[in-house]
Design an enzyme around this catalytic site. Sequence first.
Site, PDB file in Angstrom:
ATOM      1  CE  LYS A   1      -1.335  -8.815 -11.598  1.00 19.95           C
ATOM      2  NZ  LYS A   1      -2.668  -9.218 -11.365  1.00 19.95           N
TER       3      LYS A   1
ATOM      4  CD  GLU B   1      -2.698  -1.473   3.265  1.00 20.99           C
ATOM      5  OE1 GLU B   1      -2.364  -0.992   2.258  1.00 20.99           O
ATOM      6  OE2 GLU B   1      -4.238  -1.436   3.251  1.00 20.99           O
TER       7      GLU B   1
ATOM      8  CB  CYS C   1      -8.280  -3.053   4.218  1.00 19.54           C
ATOM      9  SG  CYS C   1      -6.774  -1.753   3.625  1.00 19.54           S
TER      10      CYS C   1
ATOM     11  CD  GLU D   1     -10.580  -8.215   3.577  1.00 20.41           C
ATOM     12  OE1 GLU D   1     -10.560  -7.048   4.283  1.00 20.41           O
ATOM     13  OE2 GLU D   1     -10.446  -9.202   3.432  1.00 20.41           O
TER      14      GLU D   1
END
Length: 469
Positions: free
Chosen positions: A168, A242, A276, A368
């Site tokens: 997906k 992750e 990331c 973040e």
Amino acid sequence: MLTHFIGGGPLAAGKSFPVHDPVTGAVVRHVHEADPEVADRAVRAAREAARDWAALPVGERAGWMRRLAEGIERRFDDLVAAEIADTGKPLEQTRTLDIPRGIANFRAFAEIAAQRPDDAFHLAGVLSYTVHRPLGVVAVIVPWNLPFLLMTWKLAPALVSGNTVVVKPSEHTPGSAAVFAEICAETGLPPGVVNIIFGYGSAGRLLVEHPGVDAVTFTGSTATGTAIMRTVAERVKPISFELGGKNAGLVFEDCDLDRAVEGTARSVFTNGGQVCLCTERLYVQRSIFEEFCGRLAQSAREVEPQPMISAEHRDKVLSFYALARSEGAKVLTGGGVPVFNDHRDSGYFVEPTVVAGLSEWSRFNREEIFGPVCHVAPFDSEAEAIDLANGSDYGLAATLWTTNLDRAHRVAQRLEAGLVWVNTWYLRDLRTPFGGVKLSGIGREGGARSLDFYSEPTTITIKLEQSDA
Ligand code: 6OD
């Protein structure tokens, strides 16, 4: 209109949704959105293919991985075009990083799997050995920042280990996955081994909840990761995550300053900071702080701005720029929206930005942001630098700039991060463990660790006849 890829062919089903070009904001394509029936068909197709695929010798599956790599090479330009249309990435980066890594991922895991040894233990007439069996059907949920790189990073080890998959992709970046579906068909990959459904997070949730899905691999936000974790807990499905990062960079006064400035700029601004692994918290030894900040701000001004993936994400990044100001930051450069006076002015750009002067406890320094921005703060001692770097809820990657070899090893080993780069950033050896600690993830992929996740060992123990007492 992009269609799902199920059981080896296209499936046009479900409502449609638009994908926007982040450079201009214009609609670039429409895509079918998976509903429960589509997700169910994809999982069933994967289950039907699972037994025969798992029964192939690993060498044959490795051969398929090599053929997929060749298929990617043949459709290289189409993949580049699809990736750029959805993300607005620069051509150079797409040609040298995103698509080549797809090829490298399939080739690397073909080799790693073919060479994987099984364990055997012999003790006092008892022989134990392990065989590795695939998990079954794996849901592969892929983010929008490195769509092709990360899809293939998960697909290659999952497939070579004998699993079938339902992928997906992000709703923002279906294009390269759709080309990859065509590559699977062109290569003659057995139907149902790879299935791809499109849609929003709700389509991913349909897969995660589906009883026919045996494991989930996901790269993306910590919030989505924890939601998936809650869902899979009921069926104890294996997960590999992750997740986010708030990565620290440490710059010591004994660094090679040119290299440190250039490398740090790359680690902050690559892909518009939408990796990331990008550095968002930078700590610089006080003796070189002023000079380093001046040079980094200058580098930021020279960076070609890259669009954020969506208007919503641009607004999120801009809200952090506003937050920095309201928290009393000194904006060294950037902090706004660039003006191009051309078609890009309707796109999703923000200025590359460097700020200073905020507390370690400010929201800006704890959450973040995922944009082309970092906060810079001075430190006085090595011990303080380590404490600052480790003072985060996240622990994915850290970057260390020093020419002192002892310090490099000493500090690197004390950083709470899954990955530490010394005098470089995002330099990859695909055999190494990859992943994060704390809120940055769970489990490791990379090399043999990927094969460990995508398979389960069965231990077989035989008592040898001659050892009977
Ligand atoms: O390079 C890789 O293998 C990898 N997993 C990169 C992840 C980047 C996340 O944004």
